[in-house]
Design a protein around this motif. Structure first.
Motif: not given
Length: 176
Positions: A36-43, A106-111, A157-165, A144-146
């Motif tokens: 949910s934080r990722r969606i708000v950060a995207f907006l 602003m949403m306290n998440i990082e890649l 994220d799978y293709l690039l080997g990243t994770v949002m935390v 919908l994958l997440p």
């Protein structure tokens, strides 16, 4: 054959083997509320990206009035300017020490990479391009994958080997 020191016989070197840095079972605080934080950060990031482009469009409109409509031919440059600005924004902000865009901060998440390293500029730019290509080519249903994986990763994220935390500060708050 391995001699136990990481070297293999026959001249071939084996590189270090990394494990996933963030485990949703043993470290759930890193993934709590990330989607949910990722969606708000995207907006928020969309607003920050479109703001300067909107300002440029107003400038071109006024410039077109002053030049008796000749300046309006610059409107054709808005599309490429938007693409270049969006990629630069992602590369600069994700490549920063915070490893996050302004909306993500602003949403306290990082890649992060799957083994815990911070993001770098090239990865940030490719991350943005892969996101838009995957959403455009595979319809928004790919978003919908997440919902079906523990780390809440999207296809790119799978293709690039990243994770949002969650950021370290937010994870520490959730731990307590």
């Amino acid at each position: 054959m391995n001699d136990g020191s990481g070297n293999t016989y026959g001249g071939a070197q084996s590189g270090p083997v990394y494990a996933h840095a963030y485990d949703p079972v043993t470290q759930p605080e890193y993934f709590d509320g990330v989607l949910s934080r990722r969606i708000v950060a995207f907006l928020l990031d969309v607003v920050l990206i479109l703001g300067p482009i909107f300002g440029l469009a107003i400038f071109i409109f006024l410039f077109g009035i002053l030049t008796l409509s000749l300046g309006w031919m610059l409107f054709s440059l808005l599309g490429p300017a938007l693409i270049i600005w969006a990629i630069l924004y992602s590369a600069i902000t994700l490549g920063s020490p915070a490893s996050a865009t302004i909306g993500m901060r602003m949403m306290n998440i990082e890649l992060r990479t799957w083994y815990g390293a911070p993001c770098y500029s090239l990865l940030g730019a490719v991350h943005a391009v892969c996101f838009w290509v995957s959403v455009s080519a595979l319809t928004p249903l790919v978003l919908l994958l997440p919902l079906f994986n523990n780390r809440r990763r999207l296809l790119h994220d799978y293709l690039l080997g990243t994770v949002m935390v969650n950021s370290e500060n937010r994870a520490a708050l959730l731990r307590n």
